[in-house]
Design an enzyme around this catalytic site. Structure first.
Site: not given
Ligand code: RB5
Length: 148
Positions: A7, A64, A66, A97, A133
């Protein structure tokens, strides 16, 4: 073939991952997003995840902000085992694993130097194939068959 999905929060890091894969001569299909405009990570988790589910791509890389949202979305898909990694130890362990087939990272969490090492560790580490595993992954597959 490696499926890529991100994203806007992962867009910049994904451009660096693509350049790195190019430098290694590794083929990929980029399922977007293709601009830094705000978008919804689940849409790109699904596109890349479907390519892994179908066998068109043997592994995938998701980014993304995080790594969490896009991995949660991908893990709702049958047969997808997406692992959020912030270090090389977990990237290696999840291949050995869990036979993880998608790597997820946060573009706002890991810098490009570490991220590319994580990518290499993930792509270059085979599944151990050890019985315990295999047994544990089979139990995940049983859950999928019951719930999905
Ligand atoms: C987008 O702002 C952010 O929420 C997305 O990239 C991600 O971190 C969501 O888990």
């Amino acid at each position: 073939m490696i499926a890529l999905g991100c994203d806007h929060g992962g867009f910049e890091l994904m451009q660096q991952i693509k350049a790195h894969l190019d430098s290694r001569g590794l083929a990929y299909t980029d399922f977007g997003t293709f601009t830094p405009e705000s978008c919804d990570y689940a849409d790109f988790a699904v596109k890349a995840g479907e390519a892994v589910q179908s066998g068109e791509c043997e592994k995938g890389i998701l980014v993304c902000g995080t790594g969490i949202g896009i991995s949660i979305a991908a893990n709702k898909m049958k047969g997808i085992r997406a692992a959020v990694c912030t270090d090389c130890f977990t990237a290696e362990a999840t291949r050995l694993h869990n036979d993880a087939n998608m790597l997820a990272m946060g573009g706002r969490v890991v810098g490009p130097g570490l991220a590319l090492k994580i990518v290499d560790t993930f792509l270059d580490t085979p599944f151990s194939g050890e019985e315990r595993h295999v047994r544990r992954i089979a139990k995940i597959q049983e859950l999928e068959n019951e719930d999905m």
